[in-house]
Design an enzyme around this catalytic site. Structure first.
Site, short mmCIF file in Angstrom:
data_model
loop_
_atom_site.label_atom_id
_atom_site.label_comp_id
_atom_site.label_asym_id
_atom_site.label_seq_id
_atom_site.Cartn_x
_atom_site.Cartn_y
_atom_site.Cartn_z
N SER A 64 -22.76 29.72 -31.04
CA SER A 64 -22.70 30.75 -31.77
C SER A 64 -24.11 31.70 -31.44
O SER A 64 -24.42 31.11 -32.19
CB SER A 64 -22.25 30.86 -32.95
N THR A 79 -16.88 36.92 -27.85
CA THR A 79 -15.65 36.94 -28.69
C THR A 79 -15.63 38.44 -29.30
O THR A 79 -16.67 38.56 -30.03
CB THR A 79 -16.49 36.06 -30.52
N HIS A 106 -8.76 32.38 -34.30
CA HIS A 106 -10.42 32.40 -34.65
C HIS A 106 -9.90 31.83 -35.73
O HIS A 106 -10.89 32.20 -37.20
CB HIS A 106 -10.56 34.12 -34.92
N ARG A 108 -13.58 23.52 -36.97
CA ARG A 108 -13.65 22.66 -38.13
C ARG A 108 -13.36 21.44 -37.72
O ARG A 108 -14.23 20.59 -39.28
CB ARG A 108 -12.72 22.77 -38.84
C1 LIG Z 1 -16.85 28.01 -40.48
C2 LIG Z 1 -16.57 28.75 -39.05
C3 LIG Z 1 -17.31 29.21 -38.35
C4 LIG Z 1 -17.21 30.15 -37.37
N1 LIG Z 1 -18.41 30.90 -36.03
C5 LIG Z 1 -17.75 31.74 -34.69
C6 LIG Z 1 -18.54 32.47 -34.73
O1 LIG Z 1 -20.06 32.70 -34.47
N2 LIG Z 1 -18.04 32.78 -33.48
C7 LIG Z 1 -16.69 32.27 -32.40
O2 LIG Z 1 -16.70 32.86 -31.51
N3 LIG Z 1 -16.04 31.52 -33.30
C8 LIG Z 1 -16.37 31.06 -35.02
N4 LIG Z 1 -15.25 30.55 -35.36
C9 LIG Z 1 -14.47 29.78 -35.09
C10 LIG Z 1 -14.26 28.51 -33.54
O3 LIG Z 1 -14.62 29.27 -33.17
C11 LIG Z 1 -12.51 27.98 -33.30
O4 LIG Z 1 -12.23 29.82 -32.80
C12 LIG Z 1 -12.08 28.45 -34.81
O5 LIG Z 1 -13.17 27.24 -35.97
C13 LIG Z 1 -10.37 27.62 -34.50
O6 LIG Z 1 -9.68 27.00 -35.30
P1 LIG Z 1 -10.24 25.46 -36.14
O7 LIG Z 1 -11.29 25.50 -36.94
O8 LIG Z 1 -8.69 25.16 -36.95
O9 LIG Z 1 -10.63 23.98 -35.06
C14 LIG Z 1 -15.83 29.77 -35.94
C15 LIG Z 1 -14.89 29.12 -37.04
C16 LIG Z 1 -15.21 28.18 -38.51
C17 LIG Z 1 -14.29 27.52 -39.35
#
Ligand SMILES: Cc1cc2nc3c(=O)[nH]c(=O)nc-3n(C[C@H](O)[C@H](O)[C@H](O)COP(=O)(O)O)c2cc1C
Length: 391
Positions: free
Chosen positions: A108, A156, A278, A333
């Protein structure tokens, strides 16, 4: 088997909850508003079923595939997350674990570790950018990622800056220095193992974003960067096509839910798209990505590589996504909880669970490779799918 090993992602989540200070745990849980999308992401997978065989099953089951020019040993990669304050080794631990298990890690823009260290830990690192700041600043970030050796880019743009969760948001300090730690002391002292990890590493997590500036320059704080992001004029499809042209390798556009957007992403020259809401952190009540995947795969599956992320917690979920048209999935997660539970080995543990779950599912379905999976391998009840933006 050591006691640090866990048998499911649900168990990793329980251990993460026990180990992390409340604010850090709830920042990982995230979600938005009523949490409808967050829940649907996992519920939707459980609505899909399998129809297993009992004979003529395959001795050999191959999970390897290719994504954006990278060979990976299983159809699972680590999605970029702003992993702040989970573990002192942060994204470097995630990168090492992904490398040890033969797969890609996404880094990220809001990550806590410099990209050079992360690529050194895993050459299969994709750098993730937001439409944030001036074009010059964006180009500088791409240049740094290129110089570091990142072979792919993730863009993103699905963020609506929504605020508020019915179950409450964590209060995150501007900078997690000793003063802020003192304010959080009651939470932190109840989580001695977490504190001990940072104490052993000799520092407190500082919530800065080193990859938004040049190497060695002073890193903006998470909130400073977030504020700048909110001020940045929003991108058009032309802007995204421009950004795509600035990177001479493969690019993924993350956050696609609609068929029309998937087609625009193809027109903008994207190598891959991630069908994603997301992780349910964005616009609440957006359906689970697995519900919108089939229509998108049907529309653009032959023209762009399709990845799905959101709600993947077990190998069977991965197989369902691949059968319905994804080349691979990204997890968020699941690996963050593994990281919280047991550092790098915890992330490896999660990838191993997914690998063995995929293997069991292929065995039951009588498939010898993930390439053989088709929609017929999955029971999709009437009314399950959603088709968004198809005209
Ligand atoms: C704590 C957290 C931080 C995240 N930060 C970003 C990020 O900085 N950039 C991004 O593209 N997606 C971010 N995401 C989204 C994840 O890349 C991803 O799309 C998402 O976690 C997928 O769902 P899951 O947690 O159920 O696997 C974040 C998700 C979480 C839970």
């Amino acid at each position: 088997m050591s006691s640090t090993w866990f048998e499911t992602v649900a168990e990793a989540q329980r251990r993460a909850k026990k180990r992390l200070p409340k604010s850090v745990y709830s920042a990982l849980l995230a979600g938005s508003e009523r949490g409808v999308s967050y829940d649907d992401n996992t519920v939707a997978f459980s609505e899909l079923g399998f129809a297993p065989h009992v004979a003529e099953l395959s001795e050999k089951r191959d999970q390897s595939t290719e994504l954006m020019g990278q060979s990976i040993s299983l159809p699972v990669i680590c999605s970029p997350t702003g992993v702040q304050a989970v573990h002192p080794d942060g994204e470097v631990a995630v990168a090492r674990a992904a490398a040890a298990r033969g797969t890609i890690t996404g880094l990220s823009s809001f990550a806590s570790k410099p990209i050079e260290e992360v690529v050194a830990a895993n050459p299969q690192t994709f750098f993730q950018v937001y439409w944030l700041g001036s074009r010059e600043a964006m180009l500088q970030r791409l240049e740094r990622a290129r110089a570091a050796g990142a072979p792919g880019l993730i863009v993103t743009t699905d963020w609506s800056f929504s605020m508020g969760r019915d179950w409450g948001s964590p209060s995150i300090p501007e900078r997690l220095d000793l003063k802020a730690m003192a304010r959080f002391a009651p939470e932190v002292v109840r989580r001695p193992k977490w504190l001990l990890e940072f104490a052993k590493a000799g520092y407190v997590p500082d919530l800065t974003t080193p990859n938004l500036v040049g190497p060695g320059e002073e890193a903006p704080t998470f909130f400073g960067a977030y504020y700048e992001w909110m001020q940045t004029p929003l991108p058009t499809w032309e802007d995204l096509a421009w950004l795509r042209e600035q990177w001479d390798g493969p690019v993924m556009l993350k956050g696609i839910c609609r068929v029309d957007d998937a087609k625009r992403a193809v027109d903008a020259g994207m190598t891959a798209i991630s069908v994603s809401n997301h992780g349910g952190n964005n616009l609440d009540t957006t359906p689970a990505p697995i519900r919108v995947l089939p229509a998108i795969a049907e529309a653009v599956g032959g023209q762009v590589e399709i990845v799905l992320d959101g709600g993947v917690r077990r190998g069977g979920d991965v197989v369902k996504a691949v059968a319905l048209g994804a080349r691979a999935v990204m997890i968020g997660r699941a690996y963050l909880w593994g990281l919280a539970a047991n550092g790098q080995p915890g992330v490896e543990n999660v990838l191993d669970l997914l690998r063995s779950g995929i293997d069991s599912t292929l065995l039951g379905l009588g498939r010898s490779s993930i390439q053989e999976l088709t929609p017929d391998d999955v029971i999709v009840a009437p009314g399950f799918t959603r088709t968004l933006g198809a005209r």
